[in-house]
Design a protein around this motif. Structure first.
Motif, PDB file in Angstrom:
ATOM      1  N   ASN A 122       0.735  -1.199  -0.065  1.00  0.00           N
ATOM      2  CA  ASN A 122      -0.073   0.062   0.167  1.00  0.00           C
ATOM      3  C   ASN A 122       0.773   1.165   0.041  1.00  0.00           C
ATOM      4  O   ASN A 122       0.390   2.383  -0.172  1.00  0.00           O
ATOM      5  CB  ASN A 122      -0.842   0.169   1.224  1.00  0.00           C
ATOM      6  CG  ASN A 122      -1.799  -0.785   1.048  1.00  0.00           C
ATOM      7  OD1 ASN A 122      -1.871  -2.120   1.920  1.00  0.00           O
ATOM      8  ND2 ASN A 122      -3.059  -0.795   0.433  1.00  0.00           N
ATOM      9  N   SER A 138      -7.485   0.738  -1.156  1.00  0.00           N
ATOM     10  CA  SER A 138      -7.911  -0.563  -1.792  1.00  0.00           C
ATOM     11  C   SER A 138      -8.621  -0.419  -3.137  1.00  0.00           C
ATOM     12  O   SER A 138      -8.660   0.715  -3.664  1.00  0.00           O
ATOM     13  CB  SER A 138      -9.238  -0.959  -0.834  1.00  0.00           C
ATOM     14  OG  SER A 138      -8.741  -1.196   0.535  1.00  0.00           O
ATOM     15  N   ASP A 139      -8.219  -1.517  -3.793  1.00  0.00           N
ATOM     16  CA  ASP A 139      -8.520  -1.720  -5.311  1.00  0.00           C
ATOM     17  C   ASP A 139      -9.939  -1.266  -5.547  1.00  0.00           C
ATOM     18  O   ASP A 139     -10.964  -1.809  -4.681  1.00  0.00           O
ATOM     19  CB  ASP A 139      -8.346  -2.870  -5.880  1.00  0.00           C
ATOM     20  CG  ASP A 139      -8.317  -3.050  -7.264  1.00  0.00           C
ATOM     21  OD1 ASP A 139      -9.546  -3.077  -7.693  1.00  0.00           O
ATOM     22  OD2 ASP A 139      -7.179  -2.791  -8.025  1.00  0.00           O
ATOM     23  N   TRP A 140     -10.359  -0.608  -6.494  1.00  0.00           N
ATOM     24  CA  TRP A 140     -11.792  -0.145  -6.608  1.00  0.00           C
ATOM     25  C   TRP A 140     -11.952  -0.311  -8.136  1.00  0.00           C
ATOM     26  O   TRP A 140     -11.678   0.435  -9.114  1.00  0.00           O
ATOM     27  CB  TRP A 140     -11.924   1.270  -6.304  1.00  0.00           C
ATOM     28  CG  TRP A 140     -13.555   1.795  -6.599  1.00  0.00           C
ATOM     29  CD1 TRP A 140     -14.478   1.171  -6.329  1.00  0.00           C
ATOM     30  CD2 TRP A 140     -13.713   2.654  -7.490  1.00  0.00           C
ATOM     31  NE1 TRP A 140     -15.801   1.891  -6.706  1.00  0.00           N
ATOM     32  CE2 TRP A 140     -15.108   2.921  -7.530  1.00  0.00           C
ATOM     33  CE3 TRP A 140     -13.089   3.810  -8.201  1.00  0.00           C
ATOM     34  CZ2 TRP A 140     -16.069   3.845  -8.273  1.00  0.00           C
ATOM     35  CZ3 TRP A 140     -13.902   4.696  -9.178  1.00  0.00           C
ATOM     36  CH2 TRP A 140     -15.082   4.651  -9.125  1.00  0.00           C
ATOM     37  N   SER A 141     -12.563  -1.468  -8.482  1.00  0.00           N
ATOM     38  CA  SER A 141     -12.684  -1.828  -9.909  1.00  0.00           C
ATOM     39  C   SER A 141     -11.490  -1.946 -10.735  1.00  0.00           C
ATOM     40  O   SER A 141     -11.477  -1.250 -11.889  1.00  0.00           O
ATOM     41  CB  SER A 141     -13.935  -0.931 -10.434  1.00  0.00           C
ATOM     42  OG  SER A 141     -14.966  -1.450  -9.897  1.00  0.00           O
ATOM     43  N   TRP A 145      -8.896   0.156 -10.156  1.00  0.00           N
ATOM     44  CA  TRP A 145      -8.398   1.331 -10.067  1.00  0.00           C
ATOM     45  C   TRP A 145      -8.004   1.633  -8.384  1.00  0.00           C
ATOM     46  O   TRP A 145      -8.765   1.211  -7.488  1.00  0.00           O
ATOM     47  CB  TRP A 145      -9.273   2.635 -10.374  1.00  0.00           C
ATOM     48  CG  TRP A 145      -9.597   2.661 -11.682  1.00  0.00           C
ATOM     49  CD1 TRP A 145     -10.590   2.128 -12.227  1.00  0.00           C
ATOM     50  CD2 TRP A 145      -8.656   3.534 -12.748  1.00  0.00           C
ATOM     51  NE1 TRP A 145     -10.532   2.186 -13.790  1.00  0.00           N
ATOM     52  CE2 TRP A 145      -9.514   3.228 -14.001  1.00  0.00           C
ATOM     53  CE3 TRP A 145      -7.796   4.312 -12.750  1.00  0.00           C
ATOM     54  CZ2 TRP A 145      -9.220   3.691 -15.152  1.00  0.00           C
ATOM     55  CZ3 TRP A 145      -7.590   4.845 -14.026  1.00  0.00           C
ATOM     56  CH2 TRP A 145      -8.137   4.692 -15.030  1.00  0.00           C
ATOM     57  N   ARG A 146      -6.539   2.331  -8.117  1.00  0.00           N
ATOM     58  CA  ARG A 146      -6.295   2.376  -6.658  1.00  0.00           C
ATOM     59  C   ARG A 146      -6.213   4.067  -6.518  1.00  0.00           C
ATOM     60  O   ARG A 146      -5.308   4.512  -7.034  1.00  0.00           O
ATOM     61  CB  ARG A 146      -5.193   1.593  -6.609  1.00  0.00           C
ATOM     62  CG  ARG A 146      -5.261   0.146  -6.553  1.00  0.00           C
ATOM     63  CD  ARG A 146      -4.105  -0.422  -5.971  1.00  0.00           C
ATOM     64  NE  ARG A 146      -3.939  -0.306  -4.585  1.00  0.00           N
ATOM     65  CZ  ARG A 146      -3.094  -0.832  -3.821  1.00  0.00           C
ATOM     66  NH1 ARG A 146      -1.802  -1.443  -4.179  1.00  0.00           N
ATOM     67  NH2 ARG A 146      -2.909  -0.661  -2.617  1.00  0.00           N
ATOM     68  N   ILE A 177      -4.618   8.620  -8.799  1.00  0.00           N
ATOM     69  CA  ILE A 177      -5.107   7.236  -8.937  1.00  0.00           C
ATOM     70  C   ILE A 177      -4.229   6.371 -10.059  1.00  0.00           C
ATOM     71  O   ILE A 177      -3.435   7.045 -10.808  1.00  0.00           O
ATOM     72  CB  ILE A 177      -6.528   7.506  -9.762  1.00  0.00           C
ATOM     73  CG1 ILE A 177      -7.416   6.034  -9.591  1.00  0.00           C
ATOM     74  CG2 ILE A 177      -6.427   8.051 -11.201  1.00  0.00           C
ATOM     75  CD1 ILE A 177      -8.861   6.430  -9.678  1.00  0.00           C
ATOM     76  N   LYS A 184      -3.776   2.611 -12.074  1.00  0.00           N
ATOM     77  CA  LYS A 184      -4.221   1.243 -12.539  1.00  0.00           C
ATOM     78  C   LYS A 184      -3.487   0.524 -13.263  1.00  0.00           C
ATOM     79  O   LYS A 184      -2.556   0.974 -14.189  1.00  0.00           O
ATOM     80  CB  LYS A 184      -5.581   1.604 -13.629  1.00  0.00           C
ATOM     81  CG  LYS A 184      -6.057   0.466 -14.387  1.00  0.00           C
ATOM     82  CD  LYS A 184      -7.472   1.094 -15.109  1.00  0.00           C
ATOM     83  CE  LYS A 184      -7.960  -0.344 -15.893  1.00  0.00           C
ATOM     84  NZ  LYS A 184      -8.488  -1.140 -14.791  1.00  0.00           N
TER      85      LYS A 184
END
Length: 385
Positions: A62, A101-104, A106-107, A152, A154
């Motif tokens: 992270n 945290s990963d969001w679809s 994307w971080r 962001i 990805k």
């Protein structure tokens, strides 16, 4: 200057990709980026392209730390003290980026950094104020800088990720600002917007090994909870005490050792005879086979104890028959011990003479069956249910 800087950045990126193939440290990465600087209005410069190149390290999944160099070269505004000229800024900083945290795929992340920023007028022929000479009186230097922003990221492949970021850059300039006639302003805040790549060095770290699938739960035919040798599916008497002799259904079973068919010749054995095969009624082979089966049974159930009892028919005197019955019990007792049955498991030998006949003494066939030895089971080990 802008074109040369871009070519230098491309060369560094190409060289960095080469390094990525040669190194073994997948926690390291390079991060080239391009963007724009929207300057503090007090700088009196126009928006300018931003070039940056960083080398980063993943401290944990992270958090990453980047060591970065940036460059932008801005023109003065038309109404500035030096119209049409350029103003170059070079920065060196260390920035930390915390990934959420990963969001679809994307971080999002937040970033903060600290470093130094240097400004210098780089256009040839730019005179210092009031001197008339090219570069005369020119002064510049490094000043402190901090940055903060959001971004962001990805993943595009297992080695390359896209990164987009907006940030605020604050710097203090006490040297070069006065060269541009900006003596009244020594602190500036610029907005930065950029996009770039994160290129992993070396091979990507291997994915964690998948946890092994849990073993399927055993079925009842694979279990024997009371350890009696009968699986749970077939065991009709579960929880049998350890050591209990059980049948195919798992229920306690009484052991019977039958020596019927082992009959003795009339008035045998004589005193001093020890070979049981010589004193048995013919066919001797069948009688010996029955004795050997008894040995096997006692070995299969080592917890069983037996009493060895000898008998006669009613021919002859009672005292003589008593001694004869004892000799018969003794010769079988000795045969069992000689074939591996511990004497502690045998009670006797005991003789009962002509008592307890199992057949009539009125016929030769009946008397032959009464000339016998019996193994009486005394103890089967664990108590029965």
């Amino acid at each position: 200057m802008k074109r040369k800087g871009l070519l230098a950045l491309v060369a560094l990126v190409v060289g960095g990709v080469g390094i990525a193939h040669a190194t073994d440290y997948s926690n390291w990465y390079i991060a080239p980026r391009v963007g724009a600087v929207f300057p503090d209005s007090n700088r009196k410069t126009q928006e300018s392209p931003l070039l940056g190149l960083g080398v980063g390290y993943w401290v944990n999944p992270n958090f990453a730390v980047d060591f970065e160099a940036t460059h932008n070269n801005a023109d003065f505004k038309d109404n500035s003290p030096r119209p049409g000229k350029q103003w170059e800024s070079m920065g060196l900083d260390v920035a930390g980026r915390w990934m959420f945290s990963d969001w679809s795929g994307w971080r999002p992340y937040v970033m903060g950094g600290i470093g130094m920023l240097k400004h210098a007028a780089v256009s040839a022929g730019t005179p210092a104020p009031g001197t008339g000479g090219i570069g005369a009186g020119y002064t510049h230097g490094w000043g402190p800088m901090v940055t903060a922003g959001v971004g962001i990221q990805k993943a595009l492949t297992d080695r390359v990720a896209f990164r987009g970021e907006v940030a605020y850059r604050y710097d203090r300039d006490t040297q070069s600002a006065r060269f541009a006639g900006l003596e009244d302003h020594k602190q500036y805040g610029d907005a930065l917007a950029s996009i770039g790549l994160v290129i992993s060095m070396g091979q990507p770290a291997p994915a964690p090994a998948a946890a092994p699938a849990p073993a399927p739960a055993p079925t009842c035919d694979q279990l024997d909870d009371d350890k009696d040798g009968v699986n749970n599916c077939d065991d009709k008497c579960p929880n049998t005490p350890a050591g209990t002799i059980v049948g195919p259904d798992g229920c306690p079973q009484k052991v019977v050792i039958d020596l019927r068919g082992v009959n003795f010749k009339f008035d045998r054995p004589k005193k001093g005879e020890t070979d049981v095969s010589k004193v048995l009624k013919e066919p001797t082979e069948e009688s010996m086979a029955i004795l050997d089966q008894a040995v096997d049974t006692l070995k299969r159930y080592p917890q069983v104890r037996v009493e060895v009892d000898g008998y006669t028919d009613d021919k002859g005197k009672e005292d003589y028959n008593q001694a004869l019955s004892e000799r018969r019990a003794k010769i079988v007792y000795d045969y069992l011990v000689a074939h591996g049955i511990d004497a502690s498991r045998l009670d006797g030998p005991k003789g009962f003479g002509e008592s307890n006949p199992i057949d009539t003494n009125s016929t030769e066939e009946g008397r032959a069956r009464n000339r016998r030895v019996e193994l009486k089971v005394l103890d089967q080990g664990a108590p029965q249910q």
